[in-house]
Design a protein around this motif. Structure first.
Motif, PDB file in Angstrom:
ATOM      1  N   ARG A 269       0.836  -1.192   0.000  1.00  0.00           N
ATOM      2  CA  ARG A 269       0.000   0.000   0.000  1.00  0.00           C
ATOM      3  C   ARG A 269       0.874   1.246   0.000  1.00  0.00           C
ATOM      4  N   GLY A 270       0.590   2.161  -0.915  1.00  0.00           N
ATOM      5  CA  GLY A 270       1.329   3.409  -0.999  1.00  0.00           C
ATOM      6  C   GLY A 270       1.096   4.270   0.232  1.00  0.00           C
ATOM      7  N   ALA A 271       2.096   5.072   0.574  1.00  0.00           N
ATOM      8  CA  ALA A 271       2.017   5.884   1.792  1.00  0.00           C
ATOM      9  C   ALA A 271       0.912   6.928   1.724  1.00  0.00           C
ATOM     10  N   SER A 272       0.470   7.295   0.519  1.00  0.00           N
ATOM     11  CA  SER A 272      -0.573   8.308   0.374  1.00  0.00           C
ATOM     12  C   SER A 272      -1.930   7.719  -0.005  1.00  0.00           C
ATOM     13  N   ASP A 273      -2.052   6.412   0.068  1.00  0.00           N
ATOM     14  CA  ASP A 273      -3.309   5.754  -0.315  1.00  0.00           C
ATOM     15  C   ASP A 273      -4.328   5.893   0.812  1.00  0.00           C
ATOM     16  N   TRP A 274      -5.477   6.511   0.518  1.00  0.00           N
ATOM     17  CA  TRP A 274      -6.518   6.698   1.527  1.00  0.00           C
ATOM     18  C   TRP A 274      -7.135   5.381   1.992  1.00  0.00           C
ATOM     19  N   MET A 275      -6.853   4.292   1.290  1.00  0.00           N
ATOM     20  CA  MET A 275      -7.408   2.992   1.691  1.00  0.00           C
ATOM     21  C   MET A 275      -6.943   2.585   3.092  1.00  0.00           C
ATOM     22  N   GLU A 276      -5.851   3.158   3.548  1.00  0.00           N
ATOM     23  CA  GLU A 276      -5.359   2.858   4.900  1.00  0.00           C
ATOM     24  C   GLU A 276      -6.411   3.166   5.963  1.00  0.00           C
ATOM     25  N   SER A 294      -1.329  -5.783   7.103  1.00  0.00           N
ATOM     26  CA  SER A 294      -1.092  -5.906   8.537  1.00  0.00           C
ATOM     27  C   SER A 294      -0.236  -7.133   8.833  1.00  0.00           C
ATOM     28  N   ARG A 295       0.510  -7.049   9.927  1.00  0.00           N
ATOM     29  CA  ARG A 295       1.392  -8.157  10.299  1.00  0.00           C
ATOM     30  C   ARG A 295       0.605  -9.450  10.527  1.00  0.00           C
ATOM     31  N   ASP A 296      -0.555  -9.337  11.165  1.00  0.00           N
ATOM     32  CA  ASP A 296      -1.327 -10.528  11.498  1.00  0.00           C
ATOM     33  C   ASP A 296      -1.853 -11.247  10.259  1.00  0.00           C
ATOM     34  N   PHE A 297      -2.078 -10.513   9.167  1.00  0.00           N
ATOM     35  CA  PHE A 297      -2.608 -11.161   7.963  1.00  0.00           C
ATOM     36  C   PHE A 297      -1.592 -12.139   7.373  1.00  0.00           C
ATOM     37  N   GLY A 298      -0.321 -11.781   7.432  1.00  0.00           N
ATOM     38  CA  GLY A 298       0.719 -12.739   7.063  1.00  0.00           C
ATOM     39  C   GLY A 298       1.149 -12.741   5.619  1.00  0.00           C
ATOM     40  N   ALA A 299       0.793 -11.711   4.850  1.00  0.00           N
ATOM     41  CA  ALA A 299       1.261 -11.636   3.466  1.00  0.00           C
ATOM     42  C   ALA A 299       2.704 -11.143   3.418  1.00  0.00           C
ATOM     43  N   ARG A 300       3.336 -11.326   2.283  1.00  0.00           N
ATOM     44  CA  ARG A 300       4.668 -10.766   2.047  1.00  0.00           C
ATOM     45  C   ARG A 300       4.479  -9.304   1.634  1.00  0.00           C
ATOM     46  N   VAL A 301       4.828  -8.393   2.500  1.00  0.00           N
ATOM     47  CA  VAL A 301       4.589  -6.977   2.226  1.00  0.00           C
ATOM     48  C   VAL A 301       5.737  -6.429   1.362  1.00  0.00           C
ATOM     49  N   PHE A 302       5.364  -5.784   0.248  1.00  0.00           N
ATOM     50  CA  PHE A 302       6.378  -5.219  -0.639  1.00  0.00           C
ATOM     51  C   PHE A 302       6.331  -3.693  -0.591  1.00  0.00           C
ATOM     52  N   ASP A 303       7.448  -3.086  -0.964  1.00  0.00           N
ATOM     53  CA  ASP A 303       7.555  -1.625  -0.976  1.00  0.00           C
ATOM     54  C   ASP A 303       6.669  -1.075  -2.084  1.00  0.00           C
ATOM     55  N   ALA A 304       5.667  -0.276  -1.716  1.00  0.00           N
ATOM     56  CA  ALA A 304       4.753   0.318  -2.686  1.00  0.00           C
ATOM     57  C   ALA A 304       4.983   1.812  -2.841  1.00  0.00           C
ATOM     58  N   GLY A 305       6.050   2.336  -2.279  1.00  0.00           N
ATOM     59  CA  GLY A 305       6.401   3.723  -2.492  1.00  0.00           C
ATOM     60  C   GLY A 305       5.497   4.697  -1.749  1.00  0.00           C
ATOM     61  N   ASP A 330       9.828 -13.518  -9.808  1.00  0.00           N
ATOM     62  CA  ASP A 330      11.157 -13.308  -9.239  1.00  0.00           C
ATOM     63  C   ASP A 330      11.029 -12.816  -7.795  1.00  0.00           C
ATOM     64  N   PRO A 331      10.636 -13.650  -6.871  1.00  0.00           N
ATOM     65  CA  PRO A 331      10.383 -13.182  -5.499  1.00  0.00           C
ATOM     66  C   PRO A 331      11.615 -12.620  -4.806  1.00  0.00           C
ATOM     67  N   ASP A 332      12.796 -13.119  -5.127  1.00  0.00           N
ATOM     68  CA  ASP A 332      14.014 -12.647  -4.454  1.00  0.00           C
ATOM     69  C   ASP A 332      14.381 -11.226  -4.868  1.00  0.00           C
ATOM     70  N   GLU A 333      13.811 -10.743  -5.976  1.00  0.00           N
ATOM     71  CA  GLU A 333      14.122  -9.398  -6.457  1.00  0.00           C
ATOM     72  C   GLU A 333      13.127  -8.356  -5.952  1.00  0.00           C
ATOM     73  N   VAL A 334      12.089  -8.791  -5.234  1.00  0.00           N
ATOM     74  CA  VAL A 334      11.074  -7.869  -4.736  1.00  0.00           C
ATOM     75  C   VAL A 334      11.588  -7.169  -3.482  1.00  0.00           C
ATOM     76  N   THR A 335      11.459  -5.833  -3.457  1.00  0.00           N
ATOM     77  CA  THR A 335      11.901  -5.048  -2.302  1.00  0.00           C
ATOM     78  C   THR A 335      10.853  -5.088  -1.210  1.00  0.00           C
ATOM     79  N   PRO A 336      11.213  -5.545  -0.014  1.00  0.00           N
ATOM     80  CA  PRO A 336      10.211  -5.610   1.062  1.00  0.00           C
ATOM     81  C   PRO A 336       9.791  -4.223   1.531  1.00  0.00           C
ATOM     82  N   GLY A 337       8.556  -4.154   2.041  1.00  0.00           N
ATOM     83  CA  GLY A 337       8.038  -2.900   2.548  1.00  0.00           C
ATOM     84  C   GLY A 337       8.141  -2.836   4.069  1.00  0.00           C
TER      85      GLY A 337
END
Length: 337
Positions: A269-276, A294-305, A330-337
């Protein structure tokens, strides 16, 4: 990785007010029909998806678009004329087209039968035929423009990406200001259509692996499709290796483990996304469940800028780069958020 953008208290109050307005309006407003007969023709029968029938299917859908354009001209539907005229540009290929109501369309970018990977972009609310790729100020925010952005980004990352991208408006997308966005009813209907499409895709290219790129309410569609997966789907769902949820209000699932099976589940999720600021609840069928980042959901969180709700596929953005790497598998190339 650059530091995550922070927002001022005033900005957060404005975003929260907008989110609440969307929620309240969704409860209060309805989407009543006009009662008038739809002037556009129903979809024509097309061949089932297979390597030998795709060209015939593209041709049949192009004829349907041409007929719909004639109807738009006859009734003075200027917005449809512009959209359908763009659909008919040389080189564009559609697997499905339905001009009735707000419209549906499924476009392919790349070689579907030879691709090693297929990314299926599932858009969210307020997506119509006229908004399929006609927002000139933000073309990447539309299904067609976004799919082309992913395809171009893949070509910039590797000389031979082996990727095809599908812009999949294969369901009746709800309006943002409607009660439909607060429930999963439209998503449940869309999930059936998405699973049918994945089965057809598997017939057309049995060897291709699939990544689902699911934006906003489209993530609810993907969530419902994932929750309905079975071992009797002909192997189509087993080819889904990645599910990326971005700008998501929720999926109706309580955890990523419920969605993934053998697939990797990503969220950003982008830092300016109102969906938060949308309430992430689900009570008596109302609401769409936990926040996927969210941490509890357990997804792999990626950097969304730092972008907003419509900026995830903006060329040059961290989110586009990461979503394209997910699409490429290419999961190893994804930047974590």
């Amino acid at each position: 990785m650059p530091p995550r953008k922070t927002t001022s208290p005033r900005s957060r109050r404005l975003r929260r007010a907008l989110a609440c307005a969307v929620t309240i309006s969704g409860i209060m407003l309805t989407t009543a029909g006009t009662g008038h007969a739809d002037p556009y023709a129903a979809p024509v029968p097309v061949p089932s998806m297979a390597p030998s029938t795709l060209d015939a299917r593209y041709t049949a859908e192009r004829r349907s678009i041409e007929q719909a354009l004639k109807t738009a001209q006859a009734i003075g539907d200027d917005d449809r004329q512009r959209a359908l005229g763009a659909f008919l540009k040389p080189g564009r290929r559609f697997l499905y087209f339905d001009p009735r109501g707000r419209g549906q369309a499924v476009e392919v970018i790349g070689d579907l039968t030879r691709a090693r990977r297929v990314a299926v972009l599932v858009p969210g609310a307020d997506t119509t035929l006229t908004a399929f790729d006609d927002r000139s100020s933000k073309p990447w925010s539309t299904p067609g423009g976004g799919a082309r952005a992913v395809y171009a980004q893949a070509g910039s990352l590797t000389p031979r990406p082996g990727l095809a991208v599908v812009a999949w408006l294969g369901y009746a997308s709800p309006k943002t200001f409607s009660s439909d966005v607060l429930t999963d009813e439209r998503a449940a209907q869309g999930a059936v259509r998405l699973r049918q499409f994945l089965a057809g895709l598997h017939q057309a290219n049995p060897g291709a692996q699939v990544g689902l790129l699911c934006h906003s309410y489209g993530s609810v569609v993907c969530g419902r499709a994932a929750l309905a997966r079975t071992s009797n789907d002909g192997g189509a769902w087993q080819k889904v290796t990645d599910i990326a949820l971005f700008g998501s209000p929720g999926t109706t699932a309580w955890s990523a483990s419920k969605l993934g099976g053998t697939a990797r589940v990503w969220a950003g999720r982008g830092a300016s996304d109102w969906m938060e600021d949308v309430p992430h609840v689900r009570i008596f069928g109302l609401g769409l469940g936990p926040d996927p980042v969210s941490r509890d959901f357990g997804a792999r969180v990626f950097d969304a800028g730092t972008g907003g709700h419509s900026d995830y596929l903006l060329p040059g953005s961290p989110s586009l780069g990461n979503l394209t790497r997910i699409a490429l598998g290419d999961p190893d190339e994804v930047t974590p958020g």
